[in-house]
Design an enzyme around this catalytic site. Sequence first.
Site, PDB file in Angstrom:
ATOM      1  CG  HIS A  49      33.808 -37.317 -15.424  1.00  0.00           C
ATOM      2  ND1 HIS A  49      32.310 -37.418 -16.052  1.00  0.00           N
ATOM      3  CD2 HIS A  49      33.633 -36.918 -14.258  1.00  0.00           C
ATOM      4  CE1 HIS A  49      31.738 -37.235 -15.184  1.00  0.00           C
ATOM      5  NE2 HIS A  49      32.451 -36.868 -13.892  1.00  0.00           N
ATOM      6  CG  HIS A 104      26.661 -37.290 -11.449  1.00  0.00           C
ATOM      7  ND1 HIS A 104      26.496 -38.780 -11.831  1.00  0.00           N
ATOM      8  CD2 HIS A 104      26.941 -37.067 -11.815  1.00  0.00           C
ATOM      9  CE1 HIS A 104      27.878 -38.259 -11.907  1.00  0.00           C
ATOM     10  NE2 HIS A 104      27.965 -37.572 -11.565  1.00  0.00           N
TER      11      HIS A 104
END
Length: 514
Positions: free
Chosen positions: A416, A187
């Site tokens: 985000h 990630h």
Amino acid sequence: MEKTDDINENFSKSSVHSDATNNEQEETDVQPSTSNSFSKTCIDLKTSGKNEKSPLISELDSESNIDDYIKVMVPKEKMAEKLAASRPYNYFLTCITSSPATHNEPLSITFQEIFDPSLGDLESSVQINFVVEENWLLGQYYFAGHIDKPLLILYGWLSGTLPSISEKHPQISAHFIKPSYEIGIHHTKMMLLAYKDGSMRVVVSTANLYEDDWHNRTQGLWISEKLDPLPHSSEKKFGESPTKFRNDLLIYLSCYKLPQLQPWLTRIRKTNFASVNVFLVTSIPGIYNQTSTGYPHGHGRIAYLLAKHSAKINNDSPVVAQASSLGNFGRNKQDWLCGEFLKSFCQGTKIDQLEENPELFIIYPSHNNVENSHDGLLGGGCLPYQNRVHKKQRWLNHFLYQWRADRRHRSQAMPHIKTYCRWRDNKLFWFILTSANLSKSGWGFMTAENKKRVIRNINYEAGVVFFPKFVTKTHYFSMDESDSSTLVFPLLYDIPLTKYTPEDNPFVIDVLST
């Protein structure tokens, strides 16, 4: 949209699995099992959005294609000035296509500006990320004039033709990173940029490498100064930053065990990082013991850094977490969220006030926030919280605050970005920009291993921590221009925060699959 990942609440050293129907799961950003129909819907929404697909890189033969890749045009040769003006924080948000006020904001940038000639003559680069849209990324390199330069891509989501990209583009090498745990994800969002004069630069980001993430979503980036090569006669220890950033970067990159990274590791060892004033904090999948310097990764690492470097804080200063995904915290808030997570993040509290945890504020868009976004409900494509999870933890509403960013012209640009901080009375005591969402997968969790208390990290993650002690040589960052003791730290959301009303609920991704 962000994909979801599931982690079993009863995770043990003998049981690592993913089950899309398990009621004790947590989501962060990806669901490894592509057989899950809900996850398939999420993936399709994430990579399509409201925009037409970018043309194939082979079709780029004239400037007529540039609008398909670059939505916000800014003057060239200006980024070095913009970076210099951002000191000492070097912290930016991405421009929002549908918010013209952000296009000329001094602390907003486009992807193209990262490659602006004023920052250096690019020689080669590394893109470390989760989701990579091949055509979009190569289009960005094409229009920046770097399509023929060596590029190494490490990515966490298998899609498109990335595995075979070197067949068409021999100067590009792409490697899929599969975490050791099935439920984990790669990630991290990071860039390494090498210049022809021997210098380099590091960028830590929250944005994936595909169009929607650089369109109408609020993202954050930290961009290092230009880091010059050390003299050949320098000792190995010379050129380290006061925050040991170079050492932590070497540790993180070495975990990949990729031969293609060896030249970069050599270059980093021979580069002067003395100007770096932030800490690098990472997560690497695995089980880690506590050492004399705390736990090496996840929230255990944060606990050590806060205890050692934060100014002593009164207990009435809340911990503020802002993320694009919320995990499965269980029916009891003390299980993880207000237990080990908050305990780590409240380190730095005055010793005589540690008996009681500070308040925890969580900023996460409500359904109404998303519905009123630039892209309507599709704006929630980066917010993968599921209704089945929220039904089990409705107590979470007590901690939730709405997404409001009028001051930075981003209330309609869904976040985000992931940030964590602690402040009170316009004094910011520390700030974290990271890829890690508010979940066990993002920050790790404590467990027992051979009768020892260890931390288990599931994902690859990376972020930076800003401490006034290292950045401004003060006890706190100013949050208001009325306090001139330091330059105002550029927070992204409006203060005071806006608490959820009794009628509000967090946005859940399920509405996009019906």
